[in-house]
Design a protein around this motif. Structure first.
Motif, short mmCIF file in Angstrom:
data_model
loop_
_atom_site.label_atom_id
_atom_site.label_comp_id
_atom_site.label_asym_id
_atom_site.label_seq_id
_atom_site.Cartn_x
_atom_site.Cartn_y
_atom_site.Cartn_z
N ARG A 51 -5.06 19.90 15.84
CA ARG A 51 -3.80 19.20 15.68
C ARG A 51 -3.72 18.11 16.73
O ARG A 51 -4.38 18.17 17.77
CB ARG A 51 -2.60 20.14 15.75
CG ARG A 51 -2.25 20.61 17.13
CD ARG A 51 -0.95 21.42 17.13
NE ARG A 51 -0.73 22.00 18.43
CZ ARG A 51 -0.36 23.26 18.65
NH1 ARG A 51 -0.16 24.07 17.64
NH2 ARG A 51 -0.18 23.68 19.87
N GLU A 53 -1.30 16.11 19.40
CA GLU A 53 -0.07 16.30 20.17
C GLU A 53 0.25 15.00 20.88
O GLU A 53 -0.64 14.22 21.22
CB GLU A 53 -0.23 17.43 21.18
CG GLU A 53 -0.48 18.77 20.51
CD GLU A 53 -0.53 19.93 21.49
OE1 GLU A 53 -0.57 19.70 22.72
OE2 GLU A 53 -0.51 21.08 21.02
N PRO A 58 3.49 19.16 19.56
CA PRO A 58 2.84 18.91 18.27
C PRO A 58 3.41 17.67 17.59
O PRO A 58 4.62 17.49 17.53
CB PRO A 58 3.16 20.17 17.46
CG PRO A 58 3.43 21.22 18.47
CD PRO A 58 4.07 20.51 19.64
N TYR A 60 1.19 16.01 14.74
CA TYR A 60 0.61 16.08 13.40
C TYR A 60 -0.36 17.24 13.34
O TYR A 60 -1.37 17.19 14.01
CB TYR A 60 -0.11 14.77 13.06
CG TYR A 60 0.83 13.58 13.10
CD1 TYR A 60 1.74 13.39 12.08
CD2 TYR A 60 0.80 12.70 14.16
CE1 TYR A 60 2.62 12.31 12.13
CE2 TYR A 60 1.68 11.62 14.20
CZ TYR A 60 2.58 11.43 13.19
OH TYR A 60 3.44 10.38 13.23
N PRO A 61 -0.09 18.28 12.57
CA PRO A 61 1.17 18.60 11.91
C PRO A 61 2.30 18.73 12.92
O PRO A 61 2.08 18.94 14.10
CB PRO A 61 0.92 19.94 11.22
CG PRO A 61 -0.55 20.19 11.29
CD PRO A 61 -1.10 19.31 12.36
N GLN A 66 1.35 25.14 13.32
CA GLN A 66 0.68 24.53 12.17
C GLN A 66 -0.56 23.79 12.65
O GLN A 66 -0.56 23.19 13.73
CB GLN A 66 1.60 23.55 11.44
CG GLN A 66 2.75 24.21 10.74
CD GLN A 66 3.60 23.18 10.00
OE1 GLN A 66 3.72 22.02 10.42
NE2 GLN A 66 4.19 23.59 8.90
N TRP A 67 -1.62 23.85 11.85
CA TRP A 67 -2.91 23.25 12.22
C TRP A 67 -3.56 22.62 10.99
O TRP A 67 -3.31 23.03 9.86
CB TRP A 67 -3.86 24.33 12.75
CG TRP A 67 -3.36 25.00 13.98
CD1 TRP A 67 -2.48 26.05 14.04
CD2 TRP A 67 -3.69 24.67 15.32
NE1 TRP A 67 -2.25 26.38 15.35
CE2 TRP A 67 -2.99 25.56 16.16
CE3 TRP A 67 -4.52 23.72 15.90
CZ2 TRP A 67 -3.09 25.52 17.54
CZ3 TRP A 67 -4.62 23.68 17.27
CH2 TRP A 67 -3.91 24.57 18.08
N TYR A 68 -4.41 21.62 11.25
CA TYR A 68 -5.31 21.13 10.22
C TYR A 68 -6.50 22.07 10.20
O TYR A 68 -7.03 22.44 11.26
CB TYR A 68 -5.79 19.71 10.52
CG TYR A 68 -4.71 18.66 10.41
CD1 TYR A 68 -4.03 18.45 9.22
CD2 TYR A 68 -4.40 17.86 11.49
CE1 TYR A 68 -3.06 17.47 9.11
CE2 TYR A 68 -3.43 16.87 11.40
CZ TYR A 68 -2.77 16.69 10.21
OH TYR A 68 -1.80 15.72 10.10
N GLN A 77 -4.04 10.33 8.70
CA GLN A 77 -2.67 10.58 9.13
C GLN A 77 -2.01 9.28 9.55
O GLN A 77 -2.35 8.72 10.59
CB GLN A 77 -2.64 11.58 10.29
CG GLN A 77 -1.26 11.89 10.79
CD GLN A 77 -0.38 12.50 9.72
OE1 GLN A 77 -0.66 13.58 9.22
NE2 GLN A 77 0.68 11.80 9.34
#
Length: 125
Positions: A51, A53, A58, A60-61, A66-68, A77
């Protein structure tokens, strides 16, 4: 089209099942970040999480937890409403038995500089 592109290859060490988070600071200075491409190589297969930061929160996401999580895939993104300080960092988890290198490709624009509105000097006739 962006003014500058910065690409970082971040290798996250094998975790052997460990879920501790590794961080990598980018801190590239005063730019407007337009888009970030995150490349997951083949072989990650759900064992590498990433992710982005901003200022240690955080981005994105957008939510904590939440994680990619991809394999052989590029995340595109678009970035909006972020300060221009360039204080980005990657948060990564690797539970695999192999090291993996995730690429972060930042598309950046220069911050516009204010223009002077001072009157021009007097001209004698």
């Amino acid at each position: 089209m962006s003014d500058q592109t910065l690409v970082y290859g971040v290798t996250v060490a094998a975790g052997f099942g460990n879920t501790s988070i590794s961080y990598f600071d980018f801190n590239f200075g005063d730019f407007i970040t337009e888009t970030v491409y995150i490349t997951f190589p083949a072989g990650c297969a759900g064992q590498v999480l990433a992710r982005l930061e901003f200022n240690e929160s955080p981005a994105y996401p957008t939510s904590d937890g939440q994680w990619y999580d991809y394999d052989n895939y590029v995340v595109e993104q678009a970035v909006s409403n972020q300060p221009t300080t360039g204080m980005w960092r990657a948060a990564l988890i690797n539970t695999d038995i192999f090291d993996h290198t995730i690429h972060f490709d930042f598309r950046l624009n220069y911050v516009p500089q204010p223009t002077s509105t001072a009157p021009s000097g007097l001209i004698s006739l």
